[in-house]
Design a protein around this motif. Structure first.
Motif, mmCIF file in Angstrom:
data_model
loop_
_atom_site.group_PDB
_atom_site.id
_atom_site.type_symbol
_atom_site.label_atom_id
_atom_site.label_comp_id
_atom_site.label_asym_id
_atom_site.label_seq_id
_atom_site.Cartn_x
_atom_site.Cartn_y
_atom_site.Cartn_z
ATOM 1 N N GLY A 11 36.028 15.194 30.517
ATOM 2 C CA GLY A 11 34.848 14.774 30.837
ATOM 3 C C GLY A 11 34.923 13.194 31.093
ATOM 4 N N LEU A 12 35.774 12.785 31.540
ATOM 5 C CA LEU A 12 36.278 11.063 31.721
ATOM 6 C C LEU A 12 36.146 10.704 33.301
ATOM 7 C CD1 LEU A 12 39.152 10.533 28.930
ATOM 8 C CD2 LEU A 12 36.383 10.246 28.608
ATOM 9 N N PRO A 13 35.609 9.858 33.481
ATOM 10 C CA PRO A 13 35.835 9.347 34.783
ATOM 11 C C PRO A 13 37.150 8.880 35.186
ATOM 12 C CG PRO A 13 34.295 7.962 33.700
ATOM 13 C CD PRO A 13 34.962 8.837 32.675
ATOM 14 N N CYS A 14 37.554 8.431 36.462
ATOM 15 C CA CYS A 14 38.788 8.104 36.723
ATOM 16 C C CYS A 14 38.781 6.728 37.453
ATOM 17 C CB CYS A 14 39.567 8.821 37.852
ATOM 18 S SG CYS A 14 39.957 10.536 37.151
ATOM 19 N N LEU A 15 39.870 6.134 37.367
ATOM 20 C CA LEU A 15 39.896 4.640 38.090
ATOM 21 C C LEU A 15 40.957 4.735 39.073
ATOM 22 C CD1 LEU A 15 38.963 1.791 38.750
ATOM 23 C CD2 LEU A 15 40.396 1.026 36.844
ATOM 24 N N GLY A 16 40.779 4.509 40.631
ATOM 25 C CA GLY A 16 41.793 4.633 41.565
ATOM 26 C C GLY A 16 41.696 3.834 42.585
ATOM 27 N N ALA A 17 42.755 3.575 43.105
ATOM 28 C CA ALA A 17 42.780 2.394 44.548
ATOM 29 C C ALA A 17 42.283 3.244 45.574
ATOM 30 C CB ALA A 17 44.249 1.895 44.582
ATOM 31 N N ARG A 18 41.758 2.532 46.263
ATOM 32 C CA ARG A 18 41.040 3.057 47.809
ATOM 33 C C ARG A 18 42.278 3.221 48.728
ATOM 34 N NH1 ARG A 18 35.810 3.434 48.902
ATOM 35 N NH2 ARG A 18 35.327 1.883 47.218
ATOM 36 N N SER A 19 43.104 4.289 48.650
ATOM 37 C CA SER A 19 43.943 4.364 49.650
ATOM 38 C C SER A 19 44.432 5.653 49.683
ATOM 39 C CB SER A 19 45.211 3.497 49.364
ATOM 40 O OG SER A 19 45.686 3.980 48.220
ATOM 41 N N GLY A 20 44.996 6.213 50.790
ATOM 42 C CA GLY A 20 45.478 7.555 50.833
ATOM 43 C C GLY A 20 44.109 8.640 50.705
ATOM 44 N N GLY A 21 44.732 9.551 49.869
ATOM 45 C CA GLY A 21 43.855 10.649 49.421
ATOM 46 C C GLY A 21 43.144 10.408 48.136
ATOM 47 N N VAL A 22 43.453 9.121 47.650
ATOM 48 C CA VAL A 22 42.657 8.785 46.334
ATOM 49 C C VAL A 22 41.258 8.989 46.547
ATOM 50 C CG1 VAL A 22 42.674 7.179 44.661
ATOM 51 C CG2 VAL A 22 44.859 7.619 45.732
ATOM 52 N N PRO A 23 40.616 8.317 47.339
ATOM 53 C CA PRO A 23 39.081 8.356 47.316
ATOM 54 C C PRO A 23 38.452 9.861 47.359
ATOM 55 C CG PRO A 23 39.772 6.602 48.821
ATOM 56 C CD PRO A 23 41.008 7.360 48.583
ATOM 57 N N VAL A 33 39.041 0.794 43.813
ATOM 58 C CA VAL A 33 39.174 -0.497 43.602
ATOM 59 C C VAL A 33 39.900 -0.861 45.118
ATOM 60 C CG1 VAL A 33 39.177 -1.213 41.255
ATOM 61 C CG2 VAL A 33 41.330 -0.657 42.495
ATOM 62 N N GLU A 34 39.536 -1.831 45.607
ATOM 63 C CA GLU A 34 40.302 -2.256 46.944
ATOM 64 C C GLU A 34 41.682 -2.595 46.673
ATOM 65 O OE1 GLU A 34 39.254 -1.725 50.059
ATOM 66 O OE2 GLU A 34 37.237 -1.053 49.086
ATOM 67 N N ASP A 35 42.065 -3.422 45.471
ATOM 68 C CA ASP A 35 43.188 -3.988 45.388
ATOM 69 C C ASP A 35 43.669 -3.720 43.942
ATOM 70 O OD1 ASP A 35 45.542 -5.441 45.044
ATOM 71 O OD2 ASP A 35 44.744 -7.364 45.616
ATOM 72 N N PRO A 36 44.576 -2.538 43.781
ATOM 73 C CA PRO A 36 44.791 -2.482 42.353
ATOM 74 C C PRO A 36 45.565 -3.513 41.744
ATOM 75 C CG PRO A 36 46.334 -1.214 44.041
ATOM 76 C CD PRO A 36 45.191 -1.743 44.703
ATOM 77 N N LEU A 37 46.153 -4.514 42.349
ATOM 78 C CA LEU A 37 46.844 -5.722 41.722
ATOM 79 C C LEU A 37 45.910 -6.735 41.461
ATOM 80 C CD1 LEU A 37 50.001 -5.518 44.053
ATOM 81 C CD2 LEU A 37 49.616 -4.597 41.872
ATOM 82 N N ASP A 38 44.761 -6.482 42.025
ATOM 83 C CA ASP A 38 43.725 -7.669 41.495
ATOM 84 C C ASP A 38 43.007 -7.387 40.099
ATOM 85 O OD1 ASP A 38 41.515 -9.343 41.027
ATOM 86 O OD2 ASP A 38 40.925 -9.127 43.136
ATOM 87 N N VAL A 39 43.637 -8.184 39.017
ATOM 88 C CA VAL A 39 43.269 -7.841 37.659
ATOM 89 C C VAL A 39 41.945 -7.935 37.499
ATOM 90 C CG1 VAL A 39 43.694 -8.777 35.447
ATOM 91 C CG2 VAL A 39 45.674 -8.736 36.887
#
Length: 91
Positions: A11-23, A33-39
């Motif tokens: 029942g938990l949401p996910c956090l992912g980077a906007r790339s490939g098949g992640v969206p 997130v657009e940039d997973p390295l942007d803290v």
């Protein structure tokens, strides 16, 4: 079972980077997130996902996502697409 499916099963949401098949994998059951390295960007997304005032909304989004687009269907479409690209059939 992937991390997304484990999170959604709980029942938990996910956090992912906007790339490939992640969206497509995350859908409305989380944030991208657009940039997973942007803290700072990742921190803002985590704050949004962990906001207690939004917990019910996230849980409903995850339930809807699991009901409307089960992971098994995503995997079947993925397998068919790449099977076609490879010139084979899946079965």
């Amino acid at each position: 079972m992937c991390i997304r499916d484990r999170a959604h099963a709980a029942g938990l949401p996910c956090l992912g980077a906007r790339s490939g098949g992640v969206p497509e994998a995350v859908g409305e059951g989380g944030l991208l997130v657009e940039d997973p390295l942007d803290v700072e960007e990742v921190g803002r997304a985590l704050d949004a996902l962990l906001d207690p005032d939004q917990e019910g909304s996230w849980r409903e989004a995850v339930r809807r996502r699991r009901r409307e687009e089960p992971w098994e269907g995503f995997l079947g479409a993925f397998e068919a697409f790449y099977g076609e690209l490879a010139g084979g059939t899946t079965g």
